[in-house]
Design a protein around this motif. Structure first.
Motif, PDB file in Angstrom:
ATOM      1  N   MET A   1      21.233  35.435 -20.259  1.00 32.42           N
ATOM      2  CA  MET A   1      20.149  35.006 -21.127  1.00 32.42           C
ATOM      3  C   MET A   1      19.859  33.508 -20.947  1.00 32.42           C
ATOM      4  O   MET A   1      18.702  33.118 -20.905  1.00 32.42           O
ATOM      5  N   SER A   2      20.911  32.714 -20.837  1.00 30.66           N
ATOM      6  CA  SER A   2      20.690  31.269 -20.688  1.00 30.66           C
ATOM      7  C   SER A   2      19.983  30.966 -19.370  1.00 30.66           C
ATOM      8  O   SER A   2      19.175  30.042 -19.292  1.00 30.66           O
ATOM      9  N   LYS A   3      20.269  31.770 -18.339  1.00 30.01           N
ATOM     10  CA  LYS A   3      19.590  31.595 -17.051  1.00 30.01           C
ATOM     11  C   LYS A   3      18.093  31.870 -17.204  1.00 30.01           C
ATOM     12  O   LYS A   3      17.258  31.126 -16.681  1.00 30.01           O
ATOM     13  N   LEU A   4      17.757  32.928 -17.937  1.00 28.55           N
ATOM     14  CA  LEU A   4      16.347  33.257 -18.169  1.00 28.55           C
ATOM     15  C   LEU A   4      15.664  32.159 -18.972  1.00 28.55           C
ATOM     16  O   LEU A   4      14.556  31.736 -18.640  1.00 28.55           O
ATOM     17  N   SER A   6      16.429  29.026 -19.141  1.00 29.17           N
ATOM     18  CA  SER A   6      16.255  27.860 -18.264  1.00 29.17           C
ATOM     19  C   SER A   6      15.076  28.069 -17.321  1.00 29.17           C
ATOM     20  O   SER A   6      14.283  27.147 -17.093  1.00 29.17           O
ATOM     21  N   ARG A   7      14.956  29.277 -16.805  1.00 26.34           N
ATOM     22  CA  ARG A   7      13.830  29.573 -15.905  1.00 26.34           C
ATOM     23  C   ARG A   7      12.503  29.482 -16.652  1.00 26.34           C
ATOM     24  O   ARG A   7      11.506  28.999 -16.119  1.00 26.34           O
ATOM     25  N   ILE A  66       8.835  29.516 -24.727  1.00 28.04           N
ATOM     26  CA  ILE A  66       7.517  29.441 -24.085  1.00 28.04           C
ATOM     27  C   ILE A  66       6.505  28.742 -24.985  1.00 28.04           C
ATOM     28  O   ILE A  66       5.826  27.796 -24.560  1.00 28.04           O
ATOM     29  N   ILE A  67       6.392  29.179 -26.220  1.00 26.83           N
ATOM     30  CA  ILE A  67       5.373  28.635 -27.127  1.00 26.83           C
ATOM     31  C   ILE A  67       5.625  27.162 -27.415  1.00 26.83           C
ATOM     32  O   ILE A  67       4.678  26.362 -27.444  1.00 26.83           O
ATOM     33  N   ASN A  68       6.881  26.760 -27.576  1.00 28.21           N
ATOM     34  CA  ASN A  68       7.173  25.347 -27.837  1.00 28.21           C
ATOM     35  C   ASN A  68       6.771  24.459 -26.663  1.00 28.21           C
ATOM     36  O   ASN A  68       6.206  23.374 -26.856  1.00 28.21           O
ATOM     37  N   GLU A  69       7.060  24.906 -25.438  1.00 31.52           N
ATOM     38  CA  GLU A  69       6.654  24.129 -24.255  1.00 31.52           C
ATOM     39  C   GLU A  69       5.126  24.021 -24.182  1.00 31.52           C
ATOM     40  O   GLU A  69       4.582  22.951 -23.936  1.00 31.52           O
ATOM     41  N   MET A  70       4.453  25.146 -24.391  1.00 35.88           N
ATOM     42  CA  MET A  70       2.988  25.142 -24.319  1.00 35.88           C
ATOM     43  C   MET A  70       2.391  24.276 -25.426  1.00 35.88           C
ATOM     44  O   MET A  70       1.427  23.544 -25.186  1.00 35.88           O
ATOM     45  N   GLU A  71       2.964  24.350 -26.605  1.00 36.81           N
ATOM     46  CA  GLU A  71       2.441  23.550 -27.713  1.00 36.81           C
ATOM     47  C   GLU A  71       2.555  22.059 -27.418  1.00 36.81           C
ATOM     48  O   GLU A  71       1.623  21.290 -27.685  1.00 36.81           O
ATOM     49  N   GLU A  72       3.655  21.632 -26.835  1.00 36.87           N
ATOM     50  CA  GLU A  72       3.806  20.222 -26.472  1.00 36.87           C
ATOM     51  C   GLU A  72       2.761  19.821 -25.432  1.00 36.87           C
ATOM     52  O   GLU A  72       2.190  18.736 -25.501  1.00 36.87           O
ATOM     53  N   PHE A  73       2.509  20.703 -24.477  1.00 37.73           N
ATOM     54  CA  PHE A  73       1.480  20.426 -23.474  1.00 37.73           C
ATOM     55  C   PHE A  73       0.116  20.262 -24.133  1.00 37.73           C
ATOM     56  O   PHE A  73      -0.615  19.310 -23.843  1.00 37.73           O
ATOM     57  N   PHE A  74      -0.244  21.173 -25.035  1.00 38.81           N
ATOM     58  CA  PHE A  74      -1.560  21.091 -25.671  1.00 38.81           C
ATOM     59  C   PHE A  74      -1.658  19.914 -26.646  1.00 38.81           C
ATOM     60  O   PHE A  74      -2.735  19.327 -26.788  1.00 38.81           O
TER      61      PHE A  74
END
Length: 134
Positions: A1-4, A6-7, A66-74
């Protein structure tokens, strides 16, 4: 799970100078390139949704990443006035939904799909930027 996880972080990470189009295409194609092992973990996580539990669900770890990364981008795009003043969480959830559902579509149909992933990505971006009204 941690590998996923990280990916996922790598796939949805961004460079400050990357355009929205390039970022979303990168995310879309990055998910499509996930291994069968990665997809299997996501399938297991999705099956877990039906049961009630006190612990945080695997799928929550995946979607939050996923959503946290995208939110920071936006948020960055808002600060740079690249996009109009929209709710960064809402646009992140919307983009996540389209990318995630598309991934499931391609996993189900594989290369037999009657849809080219590049054309789909371009159409998806056109709808985000221009809407659906004439």
């Amino acid at each position: 799970m941690s590998k996923l996880l990280s990916r996922l972080e790598e796939t949805f990470d961004y460079d400050e100078d990357k355009s929205i189009e390039d970022y979303l295409k990168h995310c879309f194609h990055g998910i499509l390139d996930f291994s069968q092992e990665d997809i299997s973990i996501i399938r297991v996580a999705m099956q877990e949704i039906t049961g009630e539990t006190d612990k945080k669900l695997l799928i929550s770890h995946i979607t939050d990443t996923i959503i946290n990364e995208m939110e920071e981008f936006f948020k960055l795009q808002l600060e740079k006035s690249v996009i109009k003043n929209v709710n960064s969480k809402a646009i992140s959830v919307m983009c996540f939904s389209i990318i995630f559902q598309s991934t499931i579509l391609w996993q189900i149909y594989g290369n037999n799909a009657d849809i080219d992933s590049d054309i789909f990505a371009d159409d998806y971006l056109d709808i985000i930027f221009n809407g659906i009204k004439p």
